[in-house]
Design an enzyme around this catalytic site. Structure first.
Site, PDB file in Angstrom:
ATOM      1  N   ARG A  59      93.970  24.319  23.521  1.00  0.00           N
ATOM      2  CA  ARG A  59      95.039  25.172  23.090  1.00  0.00           C
ATOM      3  C   ARG A  59      95.142  26.456  23.120  1.00  0.00           C
ATOM      4  NH1 ARG A  59      96.825  26.277  17.013  1.00  0.00           N
ATOM      5  NH2 ARG A  59      99.127  26.468  17.188  1.00  0.00           N
ATOM      6  N   HIS A  63      98.137  28.714  24.736  1.00  0.00           N
ATOM      7  CA  HIS A  63      98.642  29.810  24.408  1.00  0.00           C
ATOM      8  C   HIS A  63      98.310  31.132  24.951  1.00  0.00           C
ATOM      9  CE1 HIS A  63      99.360  28.464  19.745  1.00  0.00           C
ATOM     10  NE2 HIS A  63      99.654  27.482  20.655  1.00  0.00           N
ATOM     11  N   ASP A  64      97.353  31.030  25.795  1.00  0.00           N
ATOM     12  CA  ASP A  64      97.274  32.194  26.710  1.00  0.00           C
ATOM     13  C   ASP A  64      98.290  32.135  27.848  1.00  0.00           C
ATOM     14  OD1 ASP A  64      96.287  34.284  28.444  1.00  0.00           O
ATOM     15  OD2 ASP A  64      94.855  32.799  29.614  1.00  0.00           O
ATOM     16  N   VAL A  67     102.143  33.235  27.331  1.00  0.00           N
ATOM     17  CA  VAL A  67     102.392  34.666  26.847  1.00  0.00           C
ATOM     18  C   VAL A  67     101.750  35.538  28.154  1.00  0.00           C
ATOM     19  CG1 VAL A  67     102.023  36.272  25.087  1.00  0.00           C
ATOM     20  CG2 VAL A  67     102.334  33.940  24.509  1.00  0.00           C
ATOM     21  N   ASP A  71      96.348  35.341  31.618  1.00  0.00           N
ATOM     22  CA  ASP A  71      95.426  36.412  31.730  1.00  0.00           C
ATOM     23  C   ASP A  71      94.604  36.620  30.737  1.00  0.00           C
ATOM     24  OD1 ASP A  71      97.162  36.913  29.732  1.00  0.00           O
ATOM     25  OD2 ASP A  71      98.382  38.664  30.610  1.00  0.00           O
ATOM     26  N   ASN A  91      99.863  32.050  16.200  1.00  0.00           N
ATOM     27  CA  ASN A  91      98.533  31.949  16.392  1.00  0.00           C
ATOM     28  C   ASN A  91      97.690  32.179  15.036  1.00  0.00           C
ATOM     29  OD1 ASN A  91      98.611  31.553  19.024  1.00  0.00           O
ATOM     30  ND2 ASN A  91      98.927  33.924  19.560  1.00  0.00           N
ATOM     31  N   HIS A 190      98.071  16.801  22.269  1.00  0.00           N
ATOM     32  CA  HIS A 190      98.261  16.343  20.646  1.00  0.00           C
ATOM     33  C   HIS A 190      97.644  15.172  20.354  1.00  0.00           C
ATOM     34  CE1 HIS A 190     101.444  19.705  19.730  1.00  0.00           C
ATOM     35  NE2 HIS A 190     100.230  19.920  19.978  1.00  0.00           N
TER      36      HIS A 190
HETATM   37  C1  HEM Z   1     105.418  20.988  23.162  1.00  0.00           C
HETATM   38  C2  HEM Z   1     105.470  22.065  22.236  1.00  0.00           C
HETATM   39  C3  HEM Z   1     104.100  22.199  21.312  1.00  0.00           C
HETATM   40  C4  HEM Z   1     104.408  22.647  19.971  1.00  0.00           C
HETATM   41  C5  HEM Z   1     105.651  23.064  18.868  1.00  0.00           C
HETATM   42  C6  HEM Z   1     103.020  22.761  19.602  1.00  0.00           C
HETATM   43  C7  HEM Z   1     102.734  23.071  18.255  1.00  0.00           C
HETATM   44  C8  HEM Z   1     101.523  22.901  17.654  1.00  0.00           C
HETATM   45  C9  HEM Z   1     100.936  23.287  16.163  1.00  0.00           C
HETATM   46  C10 HEM Z   1     101.993  23.706  15.012  1.00  0.00           C
HETATM   47  C11 HEM Z   1      99.801  22.847  16.117  1.00  0.00           C
HETATM   48  C12 HEM Z   1      99.020  22.905  14.816  1.00  0.00           C
HETATM   49  C13 HEM Z   1      98.479  24.289  14.556  1.00  0.00           C
HETATM   50  C14 HEM Z   1      98.114  24.659  12.934  1.00  0.00           C
HETATM   51  O1  HEM Z   1      98.468  23.797  12.182  1.00  0.00           O
HETATM   52  O2  HEM Z   1      97.021  25.346  12.991  1.00  0.00           O
HETATM   53  C15 HEM Z   1      99.002  22.591  17.480  1.00  0.00           C
HETATM   54  C16 HEM Z   1      97.904  22.164  17.521  1.00  0.00           C
HETATM   55  C17 HEM Z   1      97.429  21.887  18.846  1.00  0.00           C
HETATM   56  N1  HEM Z   1      97.997  21.710  20.079  1.00  0.00           N
HETATM   57 FE1  HEM Z   1     100.034  22.204  20.065  1.00  0.00          FE
HETATM   58  N2  HEM Z   1     102.216  22.528  20.542  1.00  0.00           N
HETATM   59  C18 HEM Z   1     102.768  22.192  21.437  1.00  0.00           C
HETATM   60  C19 HEM Z   1     102.265  22.093  22.969  1.00  0.00           C
HETATM   61  C20 HEM Z   1     100.650  21.937  23.016  1.00  0.00           C
HETATM   62  C21 HEM Z   1     100.461  22.207  24.468  1.00  0.00           C
HETATM   63  C22 HEM Z   1     101.223  22.122  25.845  1.00  0.00           C
HETATM   64  C23 HEM Z   1      99.224  21.876  24.133  1.00  0.00           C
HETATM   65  C24 HEM Z   1      97.900  22.232  25.358  1.00  0.00           C
HETATM   66  C25 HEM Z   1      98.209  21.662  26.615  1.00  0.00           C
HETATM   67  C26 HEM Z   1      98.802  21.863  22.778  1.00  0.00           C
HETATM   68  C27 HEM Z   1      97.509  21.766  22.376  1.00  0.00           C
HETATM   69  C28 HEM Z   1      97.356  21.708  21.072  1.00  0.00           C
HETATM   70  C29 HEM Z   1      96.060  21.245  20.236  1.00  0.00           C
HETATM   71  C30 HEM Z   1      94.670  20.539  21.144  1.00  0.00           C
HETATM   72  C31 HEM Z   1      96.028  21.354  19.007  1.00  0.00           C
HETATM   73  C32 HEM Z   1      94.852  21.271  18.052  1.00  0.00           C
HETATM   74  C33 HEM Z   1      94.097  22.428  17.991  1.00  0.00           C
HETATM   75  C34 HEM Z   1      92.901  22.635  17.036  1.00  0.00           C
HETATM   76  O3  HEM Z   1      92.851  21.417  16.407  1.00  0.00           O
HETATM   77  O4  HEM Z   1      92.320  23.370  16.717  1.00  0.00           O
HETATM   78  N3  HEM Z   1      99.872  21.972  22.154  1.00  0.00           N
HETATM   79  N4  HEM Z   1     100.280  22.570  18.296  1.00  0.00           N
END
Ligand code: HEM
Length: 318
Positions: A59, A63-64, A67, A71, A91, A190
């Site tokens: 993730r 997120h890098d 934005v 970089d 973040n 996810h």
């Molecule tokens: C499509 C739009 C996306 C949305 C709206 C989104 C949103 C989120 C949200 C809300 C969380 C939970 C954060 C929390 O509750 O602390 C999350 C977790 C995560 N996201 Fe996304 N995300 C998106 C796309 C992506 C993409 C493109 C990636 C990587 C290629 C990604 C990888 C992850 C991972 C691996 C987690 C779990 C992180 C952890 O357990 O520390 N997400 N995301």
């Protein structure tokens, strides 16, 4: 005179191509042949200690890249004169893995001083994390350099929120030059990691496109009234939370997407067929994901003499 002007033309051409240099898989082969193995063992150790860290590192790369491009701007801490991205809404209290990145950077600095960028470390760590959790591998393109600035406002505006509907998810990725297919494939990330109650509360209490038994089970640890349980965690993929597989898409088919945004990908719209394809065909998902993450890693890198190679990932060189 002729040979002098020939030489200056050559120098000009060399400078121009350095400034527009593309990323390359062999970028550190001569300057730091042990870079990739050093990063890989750092990731493997961190994931062995805590499986979720693989998700957190993946993730961070996302997120890098969303934005200012890839970089390492996300890694910069706030200072008295500088506000970074870590306090942005998507973040704050959410992204993690900074200590792991700092440790890996220290190990890489020990073998190759000021040679390997933090942005490249994030890209390689994302790949190694996916592999460590059983997912597909890909060749990471390298040669990114690190920013000397960050953008809190762009982190707030450009990182997609879990409340988005399909059209706005598509738009958020198109804004970064990524296709709808890339968006659906990258959302497969996810399949690992966790989310906080405050990010899925509205989905489990208000939405109707959710399996009712699934919603009921989540409500037990995510009370309706905020701030109760705001930071309580649930796996993004209930089936196989620590394995990088295509279960995420199968969950969507049974209306068990954890986030509102997840279930948007299979909700009677234009991406339903892609979700069904990835749900039934692991190879199709792996191929699409690896293509898409390379595309994501190509978002606006600093190359050549742009930016810098930070000595510490959390601060600009002094
Ligand atoms: C499509 C739009 C996306 C949305 C709206 C989104 C949103 C989120 C949200 C809300 C969380 C939970 C954060 C929390 O509750 O602390 C999350 C977790 C995560 N996201 Fe996304 N995300 C998106 C796309 C992506 C993409 C493109 C990636 C990587 C290629 C990604 C990888 C992850 C991972 C691996 C987690 C779990 C992180 C952890 O357990 O520390 N997400 N995301």
């Amino acid at each position: 005179m002729a040979s002098a002007s020939c030489l200056s033309l050559l120098v000009l051409v060399a400078l121009a191509s350095a400034a527009s240099a593309q990323l390359s898989s062999t970028f550190y082969d001569t300057s730091c042949p042990n870079a990739l193995s050093t990063i890989k063992s750092g990731v493997a150790a961190a994931v062995a200690q805590e499986a979720r860290m693989g998700a957190s590192l993946l993730r961070l790369h996302f997120h890098d890249c969303f934005v200012q491009g890839c970089d390492a701007s996300v890694l910069l801490n706030d200072t008295a004169t500088f506000t970074g991205e870590q306090g942005a809404n998507p973040n704050a209290g959410s992204i993690r893995g900074f200590n792991v990145v700092d440790n890996i950077k220290a190990q890489v600095e020990a073998v190759c001083p000021q040679t390997v960028s933090c942005a490249d470390i994030l890209a390689v760590a994302a790949r190694d994390s996916v592999v460590a959790l059983g997912g597909p591998s890909w060749t990471v393109l390298l040669g990114r350099r690190d920013s000397t600035t960050a953008s809190l406002s762009q982190a707030n505006s450009d990182l997609p929120a879990p409340s988005l509907d399909l059209a706005n998810l598509i738009a958020a990725f198109a804004n970064k030059g990524l296709s709808t297919t890339d968006m659906v494939a990258l959302s497969g990330a996810h399949t690992i990691g966790q989310a906080q109650c405050q990010n899925f509360r509205a989905h489990i209490y208000n939405d109707t496109n959710i399996n009712s038994a699934f919603a009921t089970s989540l409500k037990a640890n995510c009370p309706a009234a905020s701030p109760n349980g705001d930071t309580n965690l649930a796996p993004l993929d209930t089936t196989t939370p620590n394995t990088f597989d295509n279960a995420y898409y199968n969950n969507l088919l049974s209306q068990k997407g954890l986030l509102h945004s997840d279930q948007q990908l299979f909700n009677g719209g234009s991406t339903d067929n892609t979700v069904m394809n990835y749900a039934s065909n692991t190879a199709a998902f792996s191929s699409a994901f690896t293509t898409a993450i390379v595309n994501m890693g190509n978002i606006s890198p600093l190359t050549g003499t742009q930016g810098q190679i930070r000595l510490s990932c959390w601060k600009v060189n002094s």
